[in-house]
Design a protein around this motif. Structure first.
Motif, PDB file in Angstrom:
ATOM      1  N   ASP A 565       0.841  -1.200   0.000  1.00  0.00           N
ATOM      2  CA  ASP A 565       0.000   0.000   0.000  1.00  0.00           C
ATOM      3  C   ASP A 565       0.875   1.248   0.000  1.00  0.00           C
ATOM      4  OD1 ASP A 565      -1.901   1.946   0.218  1.00  0.00           O
ATOM      5  OD2 ASP A 565      -3.001   1.005   1.860  1.00  0.00           O
ATOM      6  N   TYR A 566       0.895   1.954  -1.152  1.00  0.00           N
ATOM      7  CA  TYR A 566       1.654   3.195  -1.305  1.00  0.00           C
ATOM      8  C   TYR A 566       0.719   4.403  -1.381  1.00  0.00           C
ATOM      9  CZ  TYR A 566       5.816   0.498  -2.843  1.00  0.00           C
ATOM     10  OH  TYR A 566       6.900  -0.333  -2.931  1.00  0.00           O
ATOM     11  N   SER A 567      -0.571   4.194  -1.125  1.00  0.00           N
ATOM     12  CA  SER A 567      -1.531   5.256  -1.417  1.00  0.00           C
ATOM     13  C   SER A 567      -1.384   6.449  -0.469  1.00  0.00           C
ATOM     14  CB  SER A 567      -2.948   4.692  -1.363  1.00  0.00           C
ATOM     15  OG  SER A 567      -3.242   4.182  -0.093  1.00  0.00           O
ATOM     16  N   ASN A 585       3.318 -12.036  -6.861  1.00  0.00           N
ATOM     17  CA  ASN A 585       2.714 -12.731  -5.716  1.00  0.00           C
ATOM     18  C   ASN A 585       1.701 -11.862  -4.988  1.00  0.00           C
ATOM     19  OD1 ASN A 585       4.268 -15.221  -5.749  1.00  0.00           O
ATOM     20  ND2 ASN A 585       6.004 -13.869  -5.350  1.00  0.00           N
ATOM     21  N   ALA A 586       1.531 -10.633  -5.462  1.00  0.00           N
ATOM     22  CA  ALA A 586       0.706  -9.676  -4.717  1.00  0.00           C
ATOM     23  C   ALA A 586      -0.773  -9.919  -4.941  1.00  0.00           C
ATOM     24  CB  ALA A 586       1.064  -8.261  -5.127  1.00  0.00           C
ATOM     25  N   HIS A 587      -1.556  -9.821  -3.880  1.00  0.00           N
ATOM     26  CA  HIS A 587      -3.006  -9.815  -4.081  1.00  0.00           C
ATOM     27  C   HIS A 587      -3.627  -8.446  -3.841  1.00  0.00           C
ATOM     28  CE1 HIS A 587      -3.213 -10.555   0.251  1.00  0.00           C
ATOM     29  NE2 HIS A 587      -2.496 -11.640   0.078  1.00  0.00           N
ATOM     30  N   HIS A 588      -2.895  -7.549  -3.177  1.00  0.00           N
ATOM     31  CA  HIS A 588      -3.380  -6.184  -3.026  1.00  0.00           C
ATOM     32  C   HIS A 588      -2.282  -5.206  -3.455  1.00  0.00           C
ATOM     33  CE1 HIS A 588      -6.334  -8.148  -0.433  1.00  0.00           C
ATOM     34  NE2 HIS A 588      -7.053  -7.041  -0.457  1.00  0.00           N
ATOM     35  N   PHE A 589      -2.614  -4.285  -4.325  1.00  0.00           N
ATOM     36  CA  PHE A 589      -1.668  -3.223  -4.665  1.00  0.00           C
ATOM     37  C   PHE A 589      -2.411  -1.893  -4.734  1.00  0.00           C
ATOM     38  CE2 PHE A 589       0.843  -0.716  -7.843  1.00  0.00           C
ATOM     39  CZ  PHE A 589       1.935  -0.501  -7.005  1.00  0.00           C
ATOM     40  N   PHE A 590      -2.030  -0.998  -3.827  1.00  0.00           N
ATOM     41  CA  PHE A 590      -2.654   0.322  -3.772  1.00  0.00           C
ATOM     42  C   PHE A 590      -1.600   1.389  -4.050  1.00  0.00           C
ATOM     43  CE2 PHE A 590      -4.657  -2.391  -0.593  1.00  0.00           C
ATOM     44  CZ  PHE A 590      -6.011  -2.184  -0.772  1.00  0.00           C
ATOM     45  N   LEU A 610      -3.384 -10.676  -8.437  1.00  0.00           N
ATOM     46  CA  LEU A 610      -4.024  -9.501  -7.839  1.00  0.00           C
ATOM     47  C   LEU A 610      -5.515  -9.685  -7.610  1.00  0.00           C
ATOM     48  CD1 LEU A 610      -2.542  -6.291  -9.497  1.00  0.00           C
ATOM     49  CD2 LEU A 610      -2.343  -7.033  -7.122  1.00  0.00           C
ATOM     50  N   TYR A 611      -5.942  -9.249  -6.426  1.00  0.00           N
ATOM     51  CA  TYR A 611      -7.363  -9.195  -6.130  1.00  0.00           C
ATOM     52  C   TYR A 611      -7.836  -7.741  -6.109  1.00  0.00           C
ATOM     53  CZ  TYR A 611     -11.720  -9.331  -3.595  1.00  0.00           C
ATOM     54  OH  TYR A 611     -13.026  -9.125  -3.229  1.00  0.00           O
ATOM     55  N   VAL A 612      -6.972  -6.847  -5.586  1.00  0.00           N
ATOM     56  CA  VAL A 612      -7.308  -5.421  -5.588  1.00  0.00           C
ATOM     57  C   VAL A 612      -6.202  -4.641  -6.293  1.00  0.00           C
ATOM     58  CG1 VAL A 612      -7.722  -3.375  -4.187  1.00  0.00           C
ATOM     59  CG2 VAL A 612      -8.568  -5.581  -3.403  1.00  0.00           C
ATOM     60  N   LEU A 613      -6.586  -3.843  -7.267  1.00  0.00           N
ATOM     61  CA  LEU A 613      -5.646  -2.939  -7.911  1.00  0.00           C
ATOM     62  C   LEU A 613      -6.252  -1.549  -7.865  1.00  0.00           C
ATOM     63  CD1 LEU A 613      -3.110  -2.292  -9.545  1.00  0.00           C
ATOM     64  CD2 LEU A 613      -4.361  -2.905 -11.623  1.00  0.00           C
TER      65      LEU A 613
END
Ligand SMILES: *[C@@H]1O[C@H](CO)[C@@H](O)[C@H](O)[C@H]1NC(C)=O
Ligand SMILES: *[C@@H]1O[C@H](CO)[C@@H](O)[C@H](O)[C@H]1NC(C)=O
Ligand SMILES: *[C@@H]1O[C@H](CO)[C@@H](O)[C@H](O)[C@H]1NC(C)=O
Ligand SMILES: *[C@@H]1O[C@H](CO)[C@@H](O)[C@H](O)[C@H]1NC(C)=O
Ligand SMILES: *[C@@H]1O[C@H](CO)[C@@H](O)[C@H](O)[C@H]1NC(C)=O
Ligand SMILES: *[C@@H]1O[C@H](CO)[C@@H](O)[C@H](O)[C@H]1NC(C)=O
Ligand SMILES: *[C@@H]1O[C@H](CO)[C@@H](O)[C@H](O)[C@H]1NC(C)=O
Ligand SMILES: *[C@@H]1O[C@H](CO)[C@@H](O)[C@H](O)[C@H]1NC(C)=O
Ligand SMILES: *[C@@H]1O[C@H](CO)[C@@H](O)[C@H](O)[C@H]1NC(C)=O
Ligand SMILES: *[C@@H]1O[C@H](CO)[C@@H](O)[C@H](O)[C@H]1NC(C)=O
Ligand SMILES: *[C@@H]1O[C@H](CO)[C@@H](O)[C@H](O)[C@H]1NC(C)=O
Ligand SMILES: *[C@@H]1O[C@H](CO)[C@@H](O)[C@H](O)[C@H]1NC(C)=O
Length: 780
Positions: A565-567, A585-590, A610-613
């Motif tokens: 999470d970089y948001s 391997n990421a499932h969440h990337f913000f 990814l599940y959340v982009l």
């Protein structure tokens, strides 16, 4: 004469075993058995060591009688996967009294019928062995059985979903217990027992009067428990967890005078627990957890009780914890999480020298943590550096989180020499805590988060770690202001310093903690503005830096991360071209709410897990890579709103599309609404508002899961005929079609919608329709 007789008996039993040598036929049966079994050599600890040059009575897992007959075979945990189905070797060992094949890997075969040859069996243990299907009639011929264990899940899996493997239908439980009259121990956990109502009680109580242990957890039983069970006068252990008993806990359970274990977790119990249950003189283990509607409170404990474990987690128990709890001198485990307890923590708890686990989290305890009584002698020893031996000296686990406790964090925690886990989070503790205080040698988890604490630590050059054994350190929302000296921590895996007023640069030593032991780092909600250079990320799983003031280019996350999470930072420049390769391997990337420019690099399509982009609220340009919806089939949330993305929305949503939220609001997208969105049956939110989409109303989304549909400020046209069938839009709650060029079917549409809330009621003109916001809250 009498003496002589006893002496000779004594001699037979003491001398003969020395001569007991395995008989040749018995040995050859065992060797035959070993050779026919399929088992994992690398896992086996007994079979692999059977050596034909040695006396088989001394083989691991084998026991003989004085004549050299095999009477006990313990082949549990040998990874045996087959070879016993019709084994004459096993079933010709007719002297066997004890057979244990538990915890093996038989591949869902039936319990072999040949077992009935072993007529002398008194103990049969087939638990978790991999047997499946109906328990055969042959088991009923084992008339001498005293102990039968057919449990097919172990305790740790009782409450997870499982499918029944073993069945007791025909024969059923009644036939089983009627045949096996000698039974004293019966374990049938996770065996599907078909019985009407509480017939199981009658069956057991009328046939097995000598039963001491009855364990029927997860057996699909129904209730209520019938008082006929009282006929089991020797009953010592009663475990019925995870059955839908859906009844009150009957008073008569307190009449079992020899009960030591009563375990009724997750039985849908309700009503009020009879206090008498706590007074069963022999009771040691009481578990009533996960019965959300079961109420009760603690009685005064007036005498030295035998209870050593009380588990009431997730029940409706309430009231105070009485001072007299200290009369339960053998108490070692008290778990009261998520109930309705309130009042002060009684200081007398400090007298419980056996207490190893105390969990009172998620209640409403108030006041401060009492200064648990320490005798003068203990104080003295403590002061002179010796370890405490008395009060609370056994405490390993303490969780008081999520209560209303206040006051300072007491210093005596540091004196609890066995403490491994300490949760003090989400209370109102205040004052200053010196982090070095927690030097406890075994402490692995320290959570002080969400209090009103000021954390200090001295900067030391010591080569010793400040918190010798800590794996998880959670200081979220404590006042910290500068990074504590954690350079020397060797085992730290999880570090949460979020919302702690940290400012300046992230020191580069943080990435080197424990030579890469760090796996989970949360520095979010601080005032951090950069990274001390040079730095290199370790193999993190979670990296949360959101809501800081971080500048410069987006850092490339380590390949290991599953959550980044970089948001809400000030990151600028374009998204690194190869970022997708590092997110595999990421499932969440913000990375939302930064100042990112340039295009979304197509490498993002390699982030297939990814599940959340979320790249929303940046200044991204270019088009949405068509491979994005196509390749990332796990994707549940795609949020690209608030950028300057142009071109069309790729019509590449694939058949197994898992998308729940698609937010493309506020871009300059053109073209049509992709028809392939029908491939996304879980889609609940679609926001394509404030773009330049030219299309008709997306009637194809009728009968989907859509709850929120925002189409406002586009160039949509045509009629809204399909929206008229409003009952077909099963889940729709909010729709915004304003500021488009729709031509309404005047009047009809609005009158159809008039049951619902209109933000702006109108007279049915086209213009009104194009300003319509309909909010439906039919299903809340
Ligand atoms: C069996 O025991 C004999 C004698 O102790 C030894 O020489 C031999 O290696 C053993 N065999 C196995 C398979 O362990
Ligand atoms: C097992 O016992 C039966 C009957 O006594 C006999 O016929 C058979 O040969 C035995 N099998 C082995 C492997 O000893
Ligand atoms: C059971 O054990 C007894 C001795 O305790 C023995 O005489 C009898 O033969 C055994 N039963 C069988 C089926 O081998
Ligand atoms: C059966 O064996 C398993 C695995 O060795 C063990 O955990 C269990 O306690 C045994 N059951 C009985 C009734 O002794
Ligand atoms: C559980 O019991 C109910 C009746 O009480 C029965 O309808 C159902 O089929 C049983 N489930 C299984 C898996 O045996
Ligand atoms: C339980 O014991 C009490 C006396 O201690 C007695 O009055 C009651 O009848 C008993 N209940 C049953 C069901 O036997
Ligand atoms: C929980 O206990 C309270 C009293 O402490 C009672 O008012 C409430 O009805 C109980 N809730 C349930 C679900 O039994
Ligand atoms: C413990 O029990 C005794 C009676 O056996 C009682 O007098 C005492 O008050 C109890 N202890 C506490 C702390 O309540
Ligand atoms: C328990 O602790 C209290 C002080 O916290 C003390 O007064 C009392 O004597 C102790 N003993 C018992 C049996 O409660
Ligand atoms: C917890 O206790 C405090 C003080 O007794 C009370 O004001 C508050 O309402 C209680 N909260 C809950 C959730 O019961
Ligand atoms: C801690 O909070 C209490 C009120 O709960 C207050 O009286 C006390 O002064 C506070 N202590 C510190 C060090 O802030
Ligand atoms: C980010 O962009 C906004 C708006 O374009 C601007 O006001 C702000 O100064 C920028 N911040 C940085 C750190 O570049």
């Amino acid at each position: 004469m009498k003496t002589l007789f006893c002496l000779s008996i004594f001699c037979i039993t003491c001398i003969l075993p020395a001569f007991s040598q395995c008989l040749a036929d018995q040995k050859s049966l065992l060797l035959g058995l070993r050779n026919s079994l399929r088992f994992d050599l690398s896992y086996s600890t007994k079979l692999v060591h059977w050596n034909h040059t040695k006396d088989c009575c001394n083989w691991d897992g084998v026991e003989c009688d004085v004549f050299g007959h095999i009477i006990s075979l313990q082949l549990d945990q040998e990874m045996i996967s087959g070879g016993i189905e019709n084994s004459e070797y096993l079933f010709n060992l007719s002297y066997l009294e004890k057979l244990n094949l538990a915890s093996n890997k038989f591949n869902k075969i039936q319990i072999p019928k040949g077992i009935s040859n072993l007529e002398n069996l008194t103990h049969l243990n087939l638990s978790c062995a991999g047997f499946a299907g109906q328990v055969p009639h042959e088991v009923l011929r084992l008339k001498k059985l005293v102990s039968l264990d057919l449990s097919s899940v172990d305790r740790s899996h009782l409450f997870t979903r499982f499918l029944f493997q073993l069945y007791l239908e025909n024969p059923n439980l009644k036939m089983l217990v009627q045949s096996l009259k000698e039974l004293k121990e019966l374990y049938l956990d996770a065996v599907a027992i078909s019985a009407q109502g509480n017939d199981w009680c009658h069956a057991v109580s009328s046939s097995s009067p000598d039963l001491r242990i009855l364990s029927l957890r997860s057996c699909n039983l129904s209730g209520p428990i019938d008082s006929s069970l009282l006929e089991l006068r020797s009953l010592s252990v009663l475990q019925l967890d995870n059955n839908n008993l859906a009844s009150e806990v009957p008073y008569f359970l307190a009449n079992f005078s020899g009960l030591t274990t009563l375990s009724l977790a997750s039985c849908s119990l309700f009503g009020s627990l009879p206090e008498k249950i706590f007074e069963i003189p022999s009771l040691q283990y009481l578990d009533l957890s996960v019965n959300f509607a079961l109420s009760g409170s603690f009685p005064p404990f007036l005498r030295e009780g035998s209870l050593s474990t009380i588990v009431l987690t997730d029940t409706n128990f309430s009231g105070p914890l009485p001072d007299s709890i200290s009369n339960l001198t053998r108490l070692s485990r008290l778990e009261l999480s998520n109930c309705g307890f309130f009042g002060l923590i009684p200081p007398t708890i400090g007298n419980l020298t056996e207490l190893a686990m105390l969990d009172i989290s998620d209640n409403n305890f108030t006041g401060s943590i009492p200064l648990f009584h320490l005798s003068k002698r203990q104080r003295h020893e403590g002061a002179s550096g010796n370890s405490l031996t008395g009060s609370l000296s056994s405490l390993e686990f303490l969780d008081v989180s999520s209560n209303n406790l206040e006051g300072p964090v007491p210093k005596f925690f540091s004196e609890l020499g066995q403490l491994r886990i300490l949760y003090l989070s989400s209370n109102k503790f205040n004052g200053t805590v010196q982090l070095e205080m927690f030097k406890n040698p075994y402490l692995e988890v320290l959570d002080l988060s969400h209090n009103d604490l000021f954390i200090q630590s001295t900067d030391s050059d010591s080569s010793l770690p400040m918190l010798p054994n800590v794996i998880s350190l959670i200081l979220a929302s404590c006042k910290l202001q500068r990074f504590p000296s954690l350079h020397r921590q060797s085992r730290l895996f999880e570090l949460d310093l979020s919302s702690t007023q940290l400012k300046g640069e992230i020191p580069n030593w943080i990435w080197e903690i424990g030579n890469g032991s760090l796996g989970h780092l949360n520095l979010s909600n601080n005032l951090l503005h950069g990274f001390q250079k040079p730095y290199k990320f370790p193999s993190l799983y979670v990296l949360d830096l959101h809501s800081n003031q971080l500048l410069g280019e987006l850092p490339i996350p380590p390949l290991s991360t599953s959550y980044v999470d970089y948001s809400y930072n000030y990151f600028t420049n374009s998204v690194p071209n190869d970022i997708g390769h590092f997110l595999s391997n990421a499932h969440h990337f913000f990375a939302s709410n930064n100042n990112l420019t340039g295009e979304i690099p197509p490498s993002i399509c390699s982030a297939t897990a990814l599940y959340v982009l979320d790249l929303s609220a940046n200044a991204l340009t270019g088009s949405i890579p068509p491979c994005l919806p196509k390749n990332i089939s796990h994707l549940g949330v795609l949020s690209l709103g608030g950028n300057n993305l142009s071109g069309t929305i790729p019509d590449t949503f694939s058949v197994n599309c898992n998308l729940q939220t698609l937010d493309l609001n506020k871009n300059v997208l053109t073209g049509k609404i992709p028809r392939s969105l029908v491939n996304c049956p879980s889609l609940e939110l679609l926001n394509i508002g404030n773009n330049r989409i030219e299309d008709t109303f997306p009637c194809m989304l009728m009968k989907t899961s859509l709850r929120v549909l925002i189409l406002r400020s586009n160039k949509l046209y045509g009629d809204l005929q399909c929206l008229e069938a409003i009952q077909e839009w099963l889940n729709l709650q909010i729709i915004d079609i304003s500021t488009n060029n729709f031509s309404g079917v005047k009047g009809i549409f609005l009158s159809k919608c008039s049951d619902y809330n209109h933000e702006r009621p109108g007279d049915g003109t086209d213009e009104d329709i194009n300003h319509l916001h309909v909010h439906r809250f039919l299903k809340q």
